[in-house]
Design a protein around this motif. Sequence first.
Motif, PDB file in Angstrom:
ATOM      1  N   PRO A  19      17.820  59.200  30.276  1.00 58.27           N
ATOM      2  CA  PRO A  19      16.615  59.126  29.420  1.00 58.27           C
ATOM      3  C   PRO A  19      15.586  58.125  29.937  1.00 58.27           C
ATOM      4  O   PRO A  19      14.380  58.408  29.926  1.00 58.27           O
ATOM      5  CB  PRO A  19      17.185  58.693  28.061  1.00 58.27           C
ATOM      6  CG  PRO A  19      18.601  59.140  28.077  1.00 58.27           C
ATOM      7  CD  PRO A  19      19.040  58.965  29.494  1.00 58.27           C
ATOM      8  N   THR A  20      16.044  56.969  30.423  1.00 53.46           N
ATOM      9  CA  THR A  20      15.125  55.980  30.980  1.00 53.46           C
ATOM     10  C   THR A  20      14.446  56.506  32.237  1.00 53.46           C
ATOM     11  O   THR A  20      13.240  56.296  32.435  1.00 53.46           O
ATOM     12  CB  THR A  20      15.888  54.684  31.302  1.00 53.46           C
ATOM     13  OG1 THR A  20      16.524  54.207  30.121  1.00 53.46           O
ATOM     14  CG2 THR A  20      14.934  53.621  31.830  1.00 53.46           C
ATOM     15  N   LEU A  21      15.212  57.201  33.071  1.00 57.78           N
ATOM     16  CA  LEU A  21      14.627  57.766  34.286  1.00 57.78           C
ATOM     17  C   LEU A  21      13.560  58.811  33.959  1.00 57.78           C
ATOM     18  O   LEU A  21      12.509  58.858  34.598  1.00 57.78           O
ATOM     19  CB  LEU A  21      15.729  58.385  35.155  1.00 57.78           C
ATOM     20  CG  LEU A  21      16.726  57.414  35.791  1.00 57.78           C
ATOM     21  CD1 LEU A  21      17.801  58.174  36.544  1.00 57.78           C
ATOM     22  CD2 LEU A  21      15.999  56.450  36.723  1.00 57.78           C
ATOM     23  N   VAL A  22      13.840  59.644  32.972  1.00 64.53           N
ATOM     24  CA  VAL A  22      12.875  60.684  32.592  1.00 64.53           C
ATOM     25  C   VAL A  22      11.595  60.052  32.040  1.00 64.53           C
ATOM     26  O   VAL A  22      10.477  60.453  32.397  1.00 64.53           O
ATOM     27  CB  VAL A  22      13.510  61.642  31.565  1.00 64.53           C
ATOM     28  CG1 VAL A  22      12.456  62.594  31.003  1.00 64.53           C
ATOM     29  CG2 VAL A  22      14.634  62.437  32.201  1.00 64.53           C
ATOM     30  N   ILE A  23      11.755  59.053  31.170  1.00 62.64           N
ATOM     31  CA  ILE A  23      10.580  58.384  30.597  1.00 62.64           C
ATOM     32  C   ILE A  23       9.767  57.698  31.689  1.00 62.64           C
ATOM     33  O   ILE A  23       8.529  57.782  31.713  1.00 62.64           O
ATOM     34  CB  ILE A  23      11.015  57.372  29.521  1.00 62.64           C
ATOM     35  CG1 ILE A  23      11.622  58.110  28.323  1.00 62.64           C
ATOM     36  CG2 ILE A  23       9.840  56.512  29.079  1.00 62.64           C
ATOM     37  CD1 ILE A  23      12.220  57.196  27.281  1.00 62.64           C
ATOM     38  N   THR A  24      10.453  57.019  32.621  1.00 61.23           N
ATOM     39  CA  THR A  24       9.754  56.360  33.728  1.00 61.23           C
ATOM     40  C   THR A  24       9.018  57.369  34.597  1.00 61.23           C
ATOM     41  O   THR A  24       7.878  57.135  35.023  1.00 61.23           O
ATOM     42  CB  THR A  24      10.754  55.561  34.578  1.00 61.23           C
ATOM     43  OG1 THR A  24      11.448  54.625  33.745  1.00 61.23           O
ATOM     44  CG2 THR A  24      10.040  54.819  35.691  1.00 61.23           C
ATOM     45  N   LEU A  25       9.658  58.505  34.843  1.00 63.63           N
ATOM     46  CA  LEU A  25       9.028  59.541  35.653  1.00 63.63           C
ATOM     47  C   LEU A  25       7.776  60.083  34.988  1.00 63.63           C
ATOM     48  O   LEU A  25       6.725  60.236  35.629  1.00 63.63           O
ATOM     49  CB  LEU A  25      10.029  60.673  35.893  1.00 63.63           C
ATOM     50  CG  LEU A  25       9.515  61.877  36.694  1.00 63.63           C
ATOM     51  CD1 LEU A  25       9.189  61.459  38.123  1.00 63.63           C
ATOM     52  CD2 LEU A  25      10.550  63.006  36.686  1.00 63.63           C
ATOM     53  N   VAL A  26       7.855  60.336  33.690  1.00 62.46           N
ATOM     54  CA  VAL A  26       6.729  60.943  32.970  1.00 62.46           C
ATOM     55  C   VAL A  26       5.604  59.945  32.734  1.00 62.46           C
ATOM     56  O   VAL A  26       4.416  60.266  32.875  1.00 62.46           O
ATOM     57  CB  VAL A  26       7.211  61.546  31.631  1.00 62.46           C
ATOM     58  CG1 VAL A  26       6.033  62.041  30.798  1.00 62.46           C
ATOM     59  CG2 VAL A  26       8.193  62.680  31.893  1.00 62.46           C
ATOM     60  N   VAL A  27       5.961  58.712  32.370  1.00 59.95           N
ATOM     61  CA  VAL A  27       4.962  57.730  31.957  1.00 59.95           C
ATOM     62  C   VAL A  27       4.381  56.960  33.136  1.00 59.95           C
ATOM     63  O   VAL A  27       3.203  56.578  33.108  1.00 59.95           O
ATOM     64  CB  VAL A  27       5.578  56.751  30.926  1.00 59.95           C
ATOM     65  CG1 VAL A  27       4.595  55.661  30.550  1.00 59.95           C
ATOM     66  CG2 VAL A  27       6.031  57.511  29.688  1.00 59.95           C
TER      67      VAL A  27
END
Length: 303
Positions: A19-27
Amino acid sequence: MSLTLQKQEGRAGLALISPTLVITLVVVVLPLLWAVMLAFQNVRLINIRSKGLFGGYTLENFRYVLSEPGFWPALVNTLIYTVAGTALSIAVGLVAALALRERFKGRTLVRASILIPYVAPVVAVAFLWETMLNPQYGIVNTWLSQPIAFLSQAKGTFLGMEVPVALLTVIAFEAWRYFPFAFLFILARLQALPADLEEAAVVDGATPTQRFRYVIMPQLWRIVALLAVLRFVFTFTKFDDVYLLTGGGAGTEVVSVRVYNFLTSRDDIGAAAAQAIVLAVVLVVFLALYLRFFAGGEREQNR
């Protein structure tokens, strides 16, 4: 069996951080990549929908930005504003922390009140400064023999020297607004200092200046170095303080304000993105030099 267990642990760890990786990727990552892409394209607000991922890449934006007469003065202003604002905020925070480390009646209230500039909304404190420094009805000018337009006067004379009035004013605002940040860090470190060291220095006859120089400051230099890095990064890309006080006028235009003006006044998204990339590159270079110097000093001390 152990290999299978390691694979299971690896998959579990990946599932936990996904989840942290996905948020970092998107944001973070995707907007950064998009900004880099826009910096190499001739993109304006009117044609941004027609631009794709491939084709049309050029260095024209960077040539245009670097050849503009106002870019280099804005970059110099950014460096002066960043270095002076960072140094002053840390210096004032250090003085405040040293002054409020000892016990006295009302110390908690005074410590809490120091945080007001940092936690107050920037719009409110900027309006307060504009009112106080107004050359017609500001309270500061009532104390002066000749009114000074602190926020709209580019140059002035002080002790026979020409000084950038508006730029010095926004630097003073930066130091005033963010010295509580340094105050909290330094005060926390001061509270953790062993009392035996200072007591031994007092017994040996050390003066307050000597105690500060040889006992206290060696224990604070790491936290001061960390503060310098953090405040340098935050101040180098600062926009709201300068824009709310002067709008970038009177010789206070920094690169972040210039990027905003390119976006809003000229609708030139490509040139604005190119300036942002140049600003990021300059910041990375300065941080790399600083961290290299700091790491070298730390290795020498450890020897």
